[in-house]
Design an enzyme around this catalytic site. Structure first.
Site, PDB file in Angstrom:
ATOM      1  N   CYS A 265    -123.201 -37.660  10.307  1.00 27.49           N
ATOM      2  CA  CYS A 265    -122.848 -39.033  10.676  1.00 27.49           C
ATOM      3  C   CYS A 265    -124.038 -39.950  10.464  1.00 27.49           C
ATOM      4  CB  CYS A 265    -122.360 -39.102  12.126  1.00 27.49           C
ATOM      5  SG  CYS A 265    -123.555 -38.539  13.342  1.00 27.49           S
ATOM      6  N   GLU A 318    -119.449 -41.029   7.398  1.00 26.44           N
ATOM      7  CA  GLU A 318    -119.882 -39.636   7.503  1.00 26.44           C
ATOM      8  C   GLU A 318    -119.930 -39.076   6.087  1.00 26.44           C
ATOM      9  OE1 GLU A 318    -119.330 -37.063  10.471  1.00 26.44           O
ATOM     10  OE2 GLU A 318    -119.260 -38.600  12.031  1.00 26.44           O
TER      11      GLU A 318
END
Length: 327
Positions: A265, A318
Site C-alpha cells: 500500500c 496498492e
C-alpha cells in the site's frame, strides 16, 4: 475499483476542542491539507451507504456529549455484515450471500467482512482492506499469479505441483492465505500480533480452510517455522505502508522461496525494499545483478507489476510485484 465512489468501508473523523469554540460549532471531520485545522464533514462521498449512515450517527453521538471531551477525539465508523433480520445473529453459520450491510461505532466490537464467498471477522480497531468492492479481484489476482507460476514450473519440471506450500507473512486476519489456500497442501501464516493470529485461525475454521495454520512469529526468525523446502514454497508479503525492514528482507533472501508476491500500500516503500534486495544481489535486471561479495541463496527476476486502485479519488494505489527465482 468497481466503485469510484461509495467504496470505503471505514472512516475515522476526528475533532479538536478549542476554548474559543462553542460545543455546537466544533468541526467534526478531517484535517485540511497543509493546515492544523479540521474541516467539518457532514457527509463523505467515498464512504459506503452503511458508513455514511454511521458517520451521521457518530456525529450526533459526539455532539450530544461534547462537554465530556477535554481535547477532542477520533471517531470510528466501520461497515460490517450481519444476518438479515437478526443483527446479533451468528454469522459463522450463515452463508456470506445471506448477510446484509450495517455499521458499528465501537472500536472493540467485531466486524464481519465478505470477500466473494469468504467471511472474515476481526475487531473494529484492527487493520483490514477498506475497499470491499475490489477485494475479489485483488485477492483473485494474487491467487492467479501463484497458480500460473505453479503450472509453469510444474510443466518445466515434468512432475506434480512445484509449489506445495504457501507462506503468508504479515498475514493479519488471514485474508490472502485463506483466499489462496485451495491451491496448496499447506498454508502457514505468520504475524507478530497475537490478536491477529487468533482472528486468522478462527477465520480459517469458519471458511473451511483446514490446511491453514497461522502462527505467532518471531520477527528475527520469521521463516524458522516453515518446514517445507524453499523450492516448493511461495511467499506473500503484505507489509504496512512503511514497508518491510532490512532484517526481514535479508531473511527472505536467505530463505529463497520459489515465488514472492509483494503487495504494497506504500509504493515508495516497496520500491525501496526491492532496491534493497537488488543491492544484495538478489534481483537481476536485464540478466545482471549488483556486484556483491557474498552471493545470495537465490536470484529473482521481476515478472509482473500490477497496480490496483483501491482508493479512488485519492493518489494512493496498492501495487503487486511478482518475483520468481531465475534458476
Amino acid at each position: 475499483s468497481p466503485l469510484p465512489f461509495g467504496y470505503r468501508t471505514k472512516l475515522t473523523p476526528h475533532f479538536d476542542i478549542r476554548k474559543d469554540t462553542p460545543p455546537e460549532q466544533v468541526a467534526i471531520g478531517f484535517g485540511m491539507a497543509g493546515q492544523r485545522r479540521v474541516l467539518d464533514i457532514e457527509d463523505c462521498m467515498i464512504g459506503t451507504d452503511a458508513v455514511r449512515s454511521g458517520t451521521t450517527k457518530a456525529r450526533e453521538v459526539a455532539r450530544a456529549k461534547m462537554d465530556t471531551y477535554k481535547r477532542g477525539a477520533t471517531l470510528l465508523v466501520r461497515e460490517t455484515n450481519v444476518p438479515k433480520g437478526d443483527p446479533k445473529g451468528d454469522v459463522a453459520t450463515i452463508p456470506a450471500s445471506d448477510l446484509v450491510k450495517d455499521f458499528i461505532l465501537e472500536p472493540k466490537a467485531w466486524v464481519t467482512d465478505v470477500v466473494g464467498d469468504l467471511k472474515f471477522r476481526y475487531p473494529a480497531s484492527s487493520f483490514f482492506q477498506n475497499n470491499a468492492s475490489i477485494l475479489p479481484a485483488f485477492t483473485g489476482y494474487v491467487r492467479d499469479e501463484l497458480s500460473s507460476w505453479n503450472q509453469q514450473l510444474s510443466a518445466s519440471e515434468g512432475g506434480p505441483r512445484a509449489i506445495t506450500h504457501l507462506v503468508d507473512a504479515y498475514c493479519g486476519s488471514g485474508l490472502f492465505g485463506i483466499a489462496c489456500h485451495a491451491d496448496f497442501e499447506r498454508v502457514v501464516g505468520i504475524e507478530i500480533s497475537n490478536e491477529s493470529i487468533s482472528c486468522a485461525n478462527d477465520n480459517a475454521k469458519m471458511n473451511g480452510a483446514d490446511n491453514c495454520d497461522f502462527l505467532l512469529g518471531d520477527a528475527s526468525k520469521i521463516f524458522d517455522k516453515v518446514a517445507a523446502s524453499p523450492r516448493n514454497t511461495a511467499v506473500i508479503i503484505d507489509p504496512p505502508r512503511k514497508g518491510s525492514n532490512p532484517d526481514f528482507l535479508d531473511q527472505l533472501i536467505a530463505y529463497g522461496p520459489q515465488v514472492i508476491v509483494y503487495i504494497a500500500c506504500g509504493v515508495p516503500a516497496q520500491a525501496r525494499d526491492i532496491n534493497h534486495m537488488f543491492s544484495r544481489g538478489a534481483i537481476a535486471v536485464d540478466g545482471a545483478t549488483a556486484p556483491v561479495e557474498t552471493k545470495p541463496t537465490a536470484v529473482y527476476r521481476i515478472t509482473r507489476i500490477q497496480p490496483f486502485d483501491l482508493f479512488p479519488q485519492t493518489f494512493h494505489v496498492e501495487n503487486i510485484v511478482t518475483l520468481v527465482r531465475q534458476d
